[in-house]
Design an enzyme around this catalytic site. Sequence first.
Site, PDB file in Angstrom:
ATOM      1  N   TYR A 142      43.535  46.613  51.581  1.00 33.88           N
ATOM      2  CA  TYR A 142      43.245  45.195  51.331  1.00 33.88           C
ATOM      3  C   TYR A 142      43.411  44.356  52.602  1.00 33.88           C
ATOM      4  O   TYR A 142      42.965  43.210  52.672  1.00 33.88           O
ATOM      5  CB  TYR A 142      44.148  44.631  50.233  1.00 33.88           C
ATOM      6  CG  TYR A 142      43.895  45.223  48.851  1.00 33.88           C
ATOM      7  CD1 TYR A 142      42.725  45.924  48.571  1.00 33.88           C
ATOM      8  CD2 TYR A 142      44.823  45.084  47.837  1.00 33.88           C
ATOM      9  CE1 TYR A 142      42.500  46.468  47.323  1.00 33.88           C
ATOM     10  CE2 TYR A 142      44.597  45.626  46.579  1.00 33.88           C
ATOM     11  CZ  TYR A 142      43.431  46.327  46.328  1.00 33.88           C
ATOM     12  OH  TYR A 142      43.211  46.863  45.094  1.00 33.88           O
ATOM     13  N   LYS A 193      46.520  60.179  47.992  1.00 36.13           N
ATOM     14  CA  LYS A 193      45.418  61.136  47.928  1.00 36.13           C
ATOM     15  C   LYS A 193      45.432  61.949  49.224  1.00 36.13           C
ATOM     16  O   LYS A 193      44.493  61.888  50.027  1.00 36.13           O
ATOM     17  CB  LYS A 193      44.077  60.401  47.752  1.00 36.13           C
ATOM     18  CG  LYS A 193      43.923  59.718  46.406  1.00 36.13           C
ATOM     19  CD  LYS A 193      43.473  60.668  45.310  1.00 36.13           C
ATOM     20  CE  LYS A 193      42.032  61.102  45.535  1.00 36.13           C
ATOM     21  NZ  LYS A 193      41.666  62.149  44.552  1.00 36.13           N
ATOM     22  N   ASP A 226      44.987  60.141  41.410  1.00 38.17           N
ATOM     23  CA  ASP A 226      44.075  60.290  40.262  1.00 38.17           C
ATOM     24  C   ASP A 226      44.754  61.070  39.144  1.00 38.17           C
ATOM     25  O   ASP A 226      44.612  60.749  37.962  1.00 38.17           O
ATOM     26  CB  ASP A 226      42.745  60.933  40.679  1.00 38.17           C
ATOM     27  CG  ASP A 226      42.914  62.214  41.486  1.00 38.17           C
ATOM     28  OD1 ASP A 226      43.993  62.423  42.066  1.00 38.17           O
ATOM     29  OD2 ASP A 226      41.965  63.017  41.535  1.00 38.17           O
ATOM     30  N   ASP A 250      47.841  48.886  42.638  1.00 39.04           N
ATOM     31  CA  ASP A 250      47.143  47.829  41.906  1.00 39.04           C
ATOM     32  C   ASP A 250      46.641  48.399  40.573  1.00 39.04           C
ATOM     33  O   ASP A 250      46.827  47.818  39.495  1.00 39.04           O
ATOM     34  CB  ASP A 250      45.953  47.366  42.781  1.00 39.04           C
ATOM     35  CG  ASP A 250      45.374  46.048  42.313  1.00 39.04           C
ATOM     36  OD1 ASP A 250      45.843  45.534  41.289  1.00 39.04           O
ATOM     37  OD2 ASP A 250      44.443  45.555  42.980  1.00 39.04           O
ATOM     38  N   ASP A 254      48.632  48.233  36.583  1.00 42.60           N
ATOM     39  CA  ASP A 254      47.931  47.619  35.446  1.00 42.60           C
ATOM     40  C   ASP A 254      47.785  48.619  34.303  1.00 42.60           C
ATOM     41  O   ASP A 254      47.925  48.269  33.130  1.00 42.60           O
ATOM     42  CB  ASP A 254      46.537  47.118  35.859  1.00 42.60           C
ATOM     43  CG  ASP A 254      46.599  45.703  36.408  1.00 42.60           C
ATOM     44  OD1 ASP A 254      47.712  45.142  36.460  1.00 42.60           O
ATOM     45  OD2 ASP A 254      45.549  45.154  36.779  1.00 42.60           O
TER      46      ASP A 254
END
Length: 369
Positions: A142, A193, A226, A250, A254
Site C-alpha cells: 500500500y 506467500k 492463501d 487487510d 476482515d
Amino acid sequence: MASNRSLLILPGDGIGPEVMEQVRRVVGWFDRKAVTFEVEEDLVGGAAIDAHGIPLADETMERAQDADAVLLGAVGGPKWDDLPFEVKPERGLLRLRKEMDLFANLRPALCFDALVEASSLKPEIVAGLDIMIVRELTGGVYFGSPRGIEDIGGGERRGVNTQIYTTSEIRRVAAVAFELARKRGGRVCSCEKANVMESGVLWREEVTKLHAESYKDVELSHMYADNAAMQLVRNPKQFDVIVTDNLFGDILSDEAAMLTGSLGMLPSASLGSADATGRRKALYEPVHGSAPDITGQGKANPIATMLSFGMMLRYSYDLPAEADLVQQAVEAVLASGRRTADIMAEGAEEVSTEQMGDAVLAELEKLSA
Ligand code: NAD
C-alpha cells in the site's frame, strides 16, 4: 490506588459521539472504583472540519502524541462526502495513524457464546473462538514505490505497486505478535506467500530469526496466506495469534471478523514502537464506521467501542483483570438476552444504545460486588 493514566477521547462523527457517551460511563465507573484516568476530549473528522476547517487540528495531534492512549469513535458522513480527498474526515484518522507511527494493527476475533448463532459458520466451528490478528499497518504494497499507472504505448497501460519490507519493519511487528502470544495462548502463526514472493521469503526468515533470538518460549508456525484464508473458515480455533503483512492482514482480519457476527461488536487497537519506558503510542477504535443510516436513533451498538476501551486497559495500561471485567460484563449482558438492533435475535429483548450502556454498567457492578 493506581496512578493517573492519560486518555484522549475523540468521539468523531455519526454514531461516534453516541457510542462514546456510553463508553465514557464505563471509563467513569473504573475511575470511581480504583483506576484513575486523566481524560481529555477533542474533535476529529467532520466535527473538526466544522470547527476548524481541517479534519485534525495540530493541537489535537499534539495531545494525541502526549496521551498514554487515544480512543476514537468513528469519522465521516454524507455531509463531508463532496470535500476534496485531502480534507475529508478520514484524513484526520490517517494523520493520527501516520504521525503516531502505528505500525501494528490488532484485531481480535472473539465469539461470545450468546452470539454463536449470528456467525455464518456452524456453531461448533466458532463457539469459544478467541484469536488475534496482528496486521502490519504502515508498510508493504500500500505504500511501496514505484507505484502508479503509466502509458506504455500501443493503447496499453500498466499499473504498478511495489511490495517492500525491510528487516526492521518485519521484526518490530513480529515482536508485537510474540509479546501478545506470551499474554495469550503462547502461539504465533506467521502468514505470507514465501512460495511466490521474495518479500515473503524475507518475512519468513526474519520472523524465524527473531523467534530463535528472543521468543523461543512461544510456539511459532508459518503458513501461506492463501491457506490461512481457508483455515480461518475451516477450523479457526487452531490459531492463537496470526501475524501478517499489510495486504494479507487487510483481508484476513476482515475475514476473521465476520466469523463472529456483527460489525457493532468488533474492537481494534493500533500500536506504535515502545519508548525507553516501554510505553507505546496507541489508538483504540471500533472497526465500524460512523453509520449515518442509524445516527441519532439510539440504535447504535456501543459494545465495539467498549471492547476497544477494554483492549486499552490490557495493552496500554497493563490492567488485564479490569480488561477481563469489561469483557465479562458484555458477555453477561448478551447472555441475559439483551441486544441492540444489529445483533437482535428471536426471543431476545431489543435495547437502545443507552440501555445497553445501563446494562453493561449494572453487570460491572454485579461482577465487582
Ligand atoms: P459503517 O461501518 O459506518 O456501517 C456499515 C453498516 O453497519 C451500516 O448499516 C451501519 O448501520 C451498521 N453499523 C456500523 N456500526 C454499527 C454499530 N455500532 N451498531 C449498529 N450498527 C452498526 O460503514 P459505511 O456505511 O461503509 O460508512 C459510513 C461512513 O463511515 C463513511 O463516511 C465512511 O467513510 C466512514 N467510515 C469510517 C471508519 C472509521 O472511522 N474508522 C471506518 C469505516 C467507514
